[in-house]
Design an enzyme around this catalytic site. Structure first.
Site, PDB file in Angstrom:
ATOM      1  N   SER A 144       5.471  61.419  70.626  1.00  0.00           N
ATOM      2  CA  SER A 144       5.054  60.461  71.534  1.00  0.00           C
ATOM      3  C   SER A 144       4.597  59.206  70.576  1.00  0.00           C
ATOM      4  CB  SER A 144       3.877  60.999  72.111  1.00  0.00           C
ATOM      5  OG  SER A 144       3.313  59.839  73.063  1.00  0.00           O
ATOM      6  N   TYR A 157      -3.493  65.922  74.002  1.00  0.00           N
ATOM      7  CA  TYR A 157      -2.558  65.449  74.212  1.00  0.00           C
ATOM      8  C   TYR A 157      -1.943  64.628  72.650  1.00  0.00           C
ATOM      9  CZ  TYR A 157       2.162  63.349  75.521  1.00  0.00           C
ATOM     10  OH  TYR A 157       3.210  62.932  75.542  1.00  0.00           O
TER      11      TYR A 157
END
Length: 244
Positions: A144, A157
């Protein structure tokens, strides 16, 4: 990496980025297998793409990961691409102690470290010996942009995705000289259900690229052997006044 003539396994492939990858690999002429947690989402994916092979699998469970591997290599001996795509994203406030951290586990039984990091590491260990037997093969890890520009609302995350980035780099070096190429797909914000409505709850009005906008440059990058694939979002860049 050729995008046609492969046998591709995509975790979390029934929705979002995973499904977009499945559609493009299938369109290019590859056989595609997707796994997911629920029968309903897999059924919907197969209705959209009838050529899909589907398998229920909760990759957070070691036994499910083992079963997925045994089933996949037994039924798809030419499997040559593993896509570690499945992921979850949770807002966690550490000022609340363990309350926020444990709340999500209690609600849906999911854990970011298990799904986002431990599962891809374990699946990579399972499948790498099989992939090394193929003439051409690849591992694609989905990290990401938040691995590089973390958001304080998403501390776990962001940390797991930073770890996936590091893992991809070292794995690429370790597998140099084998038939296995290691790609890292680094999405910007993409409009999927990954956040389970958290963006809207934060008051955001822009939810990122559509999967259709995102997937076109990704497939070109695969074909060009770009091993770290960073897709830029021109809309977000304009909003921020600089690169996204």
């Amino acid at each position: 990496m050729k995008t046609n003539g492969n046998t591709v396994l995509i975790t979390g492939g029934a929705t979002g980025i995973g499904l977009a990858l499945a559609e493009e690999f299938a369109r290019a002429g590859s056989e595609v297998i997707v796994c997911g947690r629920t029968e309903e989402t897999l059924k919907q994916a197969k209705q959209k793409l009838p050529s899909l092979h589907t398998r229920i699998c909760n990759i957070a469970k070691e036994s499910d990961r083992d079963d997925l591997y045994e089933w996949a290599v037994a039924n798809f001996k030419n499997l040559n691409i593993l896509v570690n795509n499945a992921g979850i994203q949770r807002m966690i406030d550490f000022k609340k102690g363990t309350a926020d951290l444990l709340r999500h586990r209690a609600e849906d039984g999911e854990d970011e470290v298990e799904v986002n990091l431990r599962a891809p590491v374990y699946l990579t260990a399972l499948f790498t010996p099989h992939l090394m037997k193929q003439k051409e093969s690849a591992i694609i890890n989905v990290s990401s942009g938040l691995a590089f520009y973390p958001m304080p609302e998403l501390p776990v995350y962001c940390a797991t995705k930073a770890a996936v980035h590091s893992f991809s780099q070292t794995l690429r070096q370790q597998l140099e000289g084998t038939t296995v190429r290691v790609f890292e797909l680094i999405p910007p914000m993409v409009d999927t259900n990954l956040d389970k409505g958290a963006r809207k709850a934060r008051g955001q009005t822009y939810f990122g690229l559509s999967t259709a906008e995102f997937i076109v440059p990704v497939m070109k990058a695969f074909a060009n052997n770009e091993f770290e694939i960073r897709v830029q979002d021109p809309k977000l860049s304009a909003m921020r006044g600089g690169p996204s």
